[in-house]
Design an enzyme around this catalytic site. Structure first.
Site, PDB file in Angstrom:
ATOM      1  N   CYS A 100      -1.873  -2.951   7.527  1.00 25.81           N
ATOM      2  CA  CYS A 100      -1.227  -2.959   8.847  1.00 25.81           C
ATOM      3  C   CYS A 100      -1.540  -1.411   9.193  1.00 25.81           C
ATOM      4  CB  CYS A 100       0.196  -2.978   8.640  1.00 25.81           C
ATOM      5  SG  CYS A 100       1.560  -2.074   8.052  1.00 25.81           S
ATOM      6  N   GLU A 147       0.982  -1.392  -0.011  1.00 30.96           N
ATOM      7  CA  GLU A 147       0.124  -0.062   0.724  1.00 30.96           C
ATOM      8  C   GLU A 147       0.771   1.217   0.081  1.00 30.96           C
ATOM      9  OE1 GLU A 147      -0.333  -2.586   1.689  1.00 30.96           O
ATOM     10  OE2 GLU A 147      -2.039  -3.192   2.677  1.00 30.96           O
TER      11      GLU A 147
HETATM   12 ZN   LIG Z   1       1.256  -1.792   6.009  1.00 33.69          ZN
END
Ligand SMILES: [Zn+2]
Length: 155
Positions: free
Chosen positions: A94, A63
């Site tokens: 995360c 990401e």
């Molecule tokens: Zn991450």
């Protein structure tokens, strides 16, 4: 809640780009491939994969790879994100990625968490392909963002 103004066609395009991005994951340590794709406000797709490092702290998630690629090319307005891994359940970004996404994405921006068997599920008649739709605001409630730095100080 995620804003679902994205067309089915754009969502499909974005999900397929995330699946494609996963092919370039460099994950020799975790063996956990992740692909991400961002859709810009102008319709551009920016892909990212996780890039690990022998010095583990140098690892960057898919990401953040996508966001950094986009912003460094002058693209800072996004309308959706898709994330896919090799596992059958929807895996979400995360904590660190959530914060980085928060910097550039509206809280209502849809985030599509795509199961590895998305295409099979579609073929089997699941219209959603097992996608879990969420948003930055749901992933990072009560978040701290750029506008908070503009607040007047009381002391
Ligand atoms: Zn991450």
């Amino acid at each position: 809640m995620a804003e679902t103004s994205l067309s089915q066609q754009d969502r499909e395009r974005l999900v397929l780009a995330a699946i494609d991005a996963k092919e370039f994951a460099y994950c020799k340590y975790s063996k956990f491939r992740v692909g991400a794709a961002l859709l810009s406000a102008k319709g551009e797709i920016i892909k990212g994969a996780n890039i690990e490092n022998a010095s583990y702290g140098g690892t960057i998630c898919a990401e953040r790879t996508a966001i950094v690629k986009a912003v460094s090319e002058g693209i800072k307005s996004f309308v959706a994100l898709a994330v896919v891994t090799d596992v059958a359940s929807a895996i979400s970004p995360c904590g660190m990625c959530r914060q980085v996404l928060r910097e550039f994405c509206a809280l209502k921006m849809p985030v599509y968490l795509v199961p590895a068997d998305y295409l099979k599920r579609l073929a089997d008649g699941d219209e959603e392909g097992g996608i879990k739709t969420t948003s930055i605001g749901e992933l990072l409630p009560d978040s701290f963002g750029p506008e908070d730095l503009e607040l007047p100080r009381t002391s």
